[in-house]
Design a protein around this motif. Structure first.
Motif, PDB file in Angstrom:
ATOM      1  N   GLN A   1       0.863  -1.177   0.000  1.00 12.49           N
ATOM      2  CA  GLN A   1       0.000   0.000   0.000  1.00 12.49           C
ATOM      3  C   GLN A   1       0.905   1.234   0.000  1.00 12.49           C
ATOM      4  O   GLN A   1       1.836   1.321   0.802  1.00 12.49           O
TER       5      GLN A   1
ATOM      6  N   THR B   1       1.286   5.685  -0.601  1.00 10.97           N
ATOM      7  CA  THR B   1       0.580   6.974  -0.541  1.00 10.97           C
ATOM      8  C   THR B   1       1.432   8.055  -1.194  1.00 10.97           C
ATOM      9  O   THR B   1       2.631   7.884  -1.411  1.00 10.97           O
ATOM     10  N   ASP B   2       0.787   9.159  -1.516  1.00  9.18           N
ATOM     11  CA  ASP B   2       1.484  10.333  -2.083  1.00  9.18           C
ATOM     12  C   ASP B   2       2.310   9.971  -3.311  1.00  9.18           C
ATOM     13  O   ASP B   2       3.498  10.306  -3.406  1.00  9.18           O
TER      14      ASP B   2
ATOM     15  N   LYS C   1      -6.042   2.853  -9.096  1.00  7.96           N
ATOM     16  CA  LYS C   1      -5.836   2.755  -7.649  1.00  7.96           C
ATOM     17  C   LYS C   1      -5.286   1.380  -7.250  1.00  7.96           C
ATOM     18  O   LYS C   1      -4.704   1.214  -6.187  1.00  7.96           O
TER      19      LYS C   1
ATOM     20  N   VAL D   1      -3.018   2.003  -4.077  1.00 11.77           N
ATOM     21  CA  VAL D   1      -2.747   3.421  -3.805  1.00 11.77           C
ATOM     22  C   VAL D   1      -3.782   3.931  -2.822  1.00 11.77           C
ATOM     23  O   VAL D   1      -4.979   3.956  -3.124  1.00 11.77           O
ATOM     24  N   ALA D   2      -3.344   4.292  -1.624  1.00 13.03           N
ATOM     25  CA  ALA D   2      -4.273   4.729  -0.573  1.00 13.03           C
ATOM     26  C   ALA D   2      -4.681   6.176  -0.824  1.00 13.03           C
ATOM     27  O   ALA D   2      -3.925   6.954  -1.400  1.00 13.03           O
TER      28      ALA D   2
END
Length: 398
Positions: free
Chosen positions: A332, A334-335, A381, A397-398
């Motif tokens: 997982q 982020t950013d 995602k 992708v959180a």
């Protein structure tokens, strides 16, 4: 002649409705029968909704019958009201011509355009667009009862919201197609999905009235899930046969995720595996059904995209979701905006510079699209990131 094709189609669950069934069975058992299926050229690729027709054409041709592929270049300028709640948009001749070429390439995986009973492609625009309207009404329209037409399912659904006179002509034109193909090619059988029953039957009846000769109609079960929904749709839209619209990996995954209750039906209708093998694979509704799903996904991907693409899609799926030899991880992140960002965030590369070098060396793929641009944005995602042959990560992708 080989085994009667109606036995094959019935055994595998294709046949929904026929007329003069005994007569048709005898005819298919003793002679080569030219038959046709119509395709609307409304896109530049066929999709899963066309799949059964392609398989049925294959069975028919293998049994010695001649496929006529009718492209609705004329009727596409009107639009078929069947299963619609709105009018279709009109198409140019150039678009139709381009789409036909794309169809033929895809169809050649299932049927042969060479040999004794070679398939042929015809465009109903060639005879419909030049019709004299008054002559058409006198010769064809006189044999149609408006009352009977309005009782047809394809029209009933549209009446509440408004059915244009343009679309009301569709049944007459499709019936005329059948008559024309009978007169030119001796075509005495039309096949199609069961939502086309009224249109197909109208053509068979028109031939019997005008020519005083036998003509036949046969429709197939629609490809639906056990709860009645049409198959071939995902969150992204239709499941296409064109690899640039639906990748072999996505195609494989679509069938790998088939519901337990639908696996046997899909195998019967869409693969060429022997019936006994299918029944054996689908005999159990426990974890063993997963093997059947893998076989289904592999066979269908092979039919549409070839064995090499099927092997690759299968290995990528197993690597990403377990069961393969490759490293199995779900990450997982982020950013992230680009694939390079993902590679660093997921620990596949120590830096953006290393990530770009790996991409330049051709060792990075997303799902099964090779990454060639270091600035490629993330595609979704959820996707599978491949680095070389060993690292396969499911990225969320959180």
């Amino acid at each position: 002649m080989a085994k009667n094709v109606m036995d094959t189609l019935r055994e595998r669950g294709f046949i929904k409705q026929t007329v003069f069934e005994d007569e048709l069975y005898e005819k298919l058992g003793k002679e080569s029968v030219p038959f046709y299926i119509g395709f609307d050229p409304t896109a530049d690729s066929l999709h899963v909704g066309h799949f059964m027709q392609l398989i049925a054409m294959h069975h028919m041709q293998q049994a010695g019958h001649k496929p006529i592929i009718l492209i609705g270049g004329g009727t596409a300028m009107i639009g078929d009201p069947s299963g619609r709640t709105d009018m279709r948009s009109m198409m140019t001749k150039e678009t139709i011509r381009h789409n036909v070429e794309c169809f033929k390439k895809q169809m050649s995986r299932f049927i042969s355009f060479e040999g004794e009973n070679a398939a042929i492609v015809v465009d109903n625009g060639d005879w419909l667009l030049g019709l004299n309207y008054v002559d058409f009404l006198r010769e064809i329209g006189a044999h149609f009862s408006v009352n009977r037409m309005l009782s047809a399912e394809c029209f009933k659904q549209r009446l509440e919201r408004g059915l244009s006179f343009l679309e009301f002509n569709y049944m007459l034109m499709q019936a005329y197609d059948f008559l024309y193909l009978y007169q030119k090619y001796g075509c005495s059988l039309e096949l199609g999905g069961d939502d086309q029953w009224s249109n197909i039957l109208a053509g068979a009846n028109l031939i019997r009235i005008k020519e005083q000769k036998p003509a036949f109609a046969m429709t197939f079960t629609l490809l639906t899930t056990s709860d009645g929904k049409k198959m071939g749709k995902t969150a992204k839209g239709a499941v296409w046969l064109d690899a640039s619209k639906t990748t072999p990996y996505e195609f494989y995954q679509y069938w790998r995720n088939t519901a337990d209750d639908d696996v046997e039906k899909c195998m019967m209708l869409l693969t060429f595996l022997p019936v006994e093998q299918i029944k054996e694979l689908c005999a159990h509704r426990d974890e063993r059904i997963n093997k059947a799903k893998e076989v289904l996904a592999f066979e269908l991907t092979k039919e549409v995209h070839g064995e090499e693409a099927a092997v690759l899609a299968e290995s990528q799926a197993k690597a990403a979701f377990g069961g393969g030899d490759a490293e199995l991880l779900t990450k997982q992140v982020t950013d992230v905006a680009t694939v390079v960002d993902v590679m660093v965030a997921a620990g596949v590369a120590k830096s953006k510079g290393e990530a770009r070098r790996l991409i330049e060396q051709g060792g990075v793929s997303v799902d099964e699209t090779k990454v060639t641009d270091g600035n490629m944005p993330i595609p979704a995602k959820e996707f599978v990131l491949h680095k070389g042959k060993k690292v396969h990560l499911k990225i969320i992708v959180a």
